[in-house]
Design an enzyme around this catalytic site. Sequence first.
Site, PDB file in Angstrom:
ATOM      1  CG  ASP A  39      -2.040   0.652   0.781  1.00 42.02           C
ATOM      2  OD1 ASP A  39      -1.997   1.880   0.518  1.00 42.02           O
ATOM      3  OD2 ASP A  39      -3.275   0.198   0.969  1.00 42.02           O
ATOM      4  CG  HIS A  82      -0.916   1.469  -3.367  1.00 37.12           C
ATOM      5  ND1 HIS A  82      -2.166   1.371  -2.854  1.00 37.12           N
ATOM      6  CD2 HIS A  82      -0.528   0.484  -4.088  1.00 37.12           C
ATOM      7  CE1 HIS A  82      -2.416  -0.005  -3.243  1.00 37.12           C
ATOM      8  NE2 HIS A  82      -1.529  -0.325  -4.085  1.00 37.12           N
TER       9      HIS A  82
END
Length: 403
Positions: free
Chosen positions: A221, A244
Amino acid sequence: MGSSLVVLFVCLVFLLVSLPRVLAQQTFFDVTKYGGVGDGITENVKAFTDAWTVACQNNGGGVVLFPPGVYLLSPLVLNGKCKGPIGVQIEGTLLARVEKEYSVDIDHWITFKYVDNFVINGGGSLNGQGPSAWPYNDCKKNPHCKRLPGSLRLDYVTNARINHITSINSKNFHIGLFASHDITISSINISAPANSPNTDGIHLGLSQNIQILDAAIATGDDCISFSTGTNNVNISGVQCGPGHGISIGSLGKIVGDNVSFVDIRNCTFFGTQNGVRIKTWAPSEPGIVSHITFEQIQVDQVENPVIIDQQYCPSRTCDPEVYSRVQIEEVQFSNIWGTSITQNVVNLKCSKTTPCQKIGLNDINLTYSGREGPGQSTCSNAHVRISGRQNPPACTGKDKALG
Ligand SMILES: *[C@@H]1O[C@H](CO)[C@@H](O)[C@H](O)[C@H]1NC(C)=O
Ligand SMILES: *[C@@H]1O[C@H](CO)[C@@H](O)[C@H](O)[C@H]1NC(C)=O
Ligand SMILES: *[C@@H]1O[C@H](CO)[C@@H](O)[C@H](O)[C@H]1NC(C)=O
Ligand SMILES: *[C@@H]1O[C@H](CO)[C@@H](O)[C@H](O)[C@H]1NC(C)=O
Ligand SMILES: *[C@@H]1O[C@H](CO)[C@@H](O)[C@H](O)[C@H]1NC(C)=O
């Protein structure tokens, strides 16, 4: 008589010189002296808690030491306030419990609360045993999901340093800061697989005066994420990927969701979904994101190198006519170069009702080599100031800048 006076004098000088060093010397509290066992099987919650309590109550401060070894540890909360500087020196590995069926009602694995003048270091690691719990994360489908516990959490912690620590496979966020200030995180290594859910590297919430320096962060993430009330943050020398990217937001869920005075420089992104990103929910409450600088950023095979997304609504149905009310202003993207794997290399998608103000694009060189043609820089509802060299030409994508 004279010579004994000299001896006395020498002794006195010696005392005066060495006294500050004696005072500054750290007193160690080795967990193995408090029942701790680093065999990977024995539970260490009581040993850690007992060693912490003694170190915390020691006049002049103390350091809890985990010598080399593997220390199985159930979730725990360690509280201040302590009588002096306090530290945890991890030379071994702290090992979280495997969660077969996730049911325990805990928010984090290791929480430090109300601690001041604090250091975590030692070159050791935290192993969150994420693979045992990730299958039970249903947050993508279930908005009322019970979140898995993050690995290291600082709540109301002040004047702290975290350095020379590795965190692997957290069940949720690796490191989370909440309502904390004056924190430096440096020389750390965070890793979890690209497909692990919600394993953000470092999450900052309601925290101020934060420095993150020299870190390698590979996760499933966000590399570093910012939530409400976070300001005065300097980040440099961080290598992100996979993951991310660095994300300010998602903001706007509550009124006054503000983030300001953030400086992110000399960071690299390898194979990440985003490079540098600001995102706000749509619809959203009003809030402000201001004085953000992204400078000297290298991206390599990144999906969205530069992105502002004011219509973020991944798990809900997004109404394209409803806009975010978060004001984004004074944001500088400067000296950003490298390769993108999608055509929209710069994508400033601001709010129609609250357009972005004073956005700077300076020296951008982002290349895309796909069949559709060269990279594009798209700006919608954004007041952009362009300077330096621009590849691709700034804001010439299908939506035109407001100027
Ligand atoms: C970080 O730790 C992981 C897992 O231990 C390791 O594979 C990786 O090489 C480390 N990265 C750096 C930059 O030290
Ligand atoms: C961030 O960097 C600026 C400029 O070097 C400095 O003035 C400021 O004190 C730094 N803030 C923190 C929290 O380190
Ligand atoms: C930039 O970051 C790298 C680590 O990724 C570090 O080695 C280097 O010294 C930094 N350079 C500057 C100018 O801060
Ligand atoms: C957010 O910023 C606005 C404008 O500066 C301010 O009125 C509001 O109080 C801030 N909200 C919070 C929670 O700090
Ligand atoms: C932009 O980057 C490409 C390769 O990534 C390089 O060949 C080119 O010289 C750069 N252009 C400028 C103006 O720096």
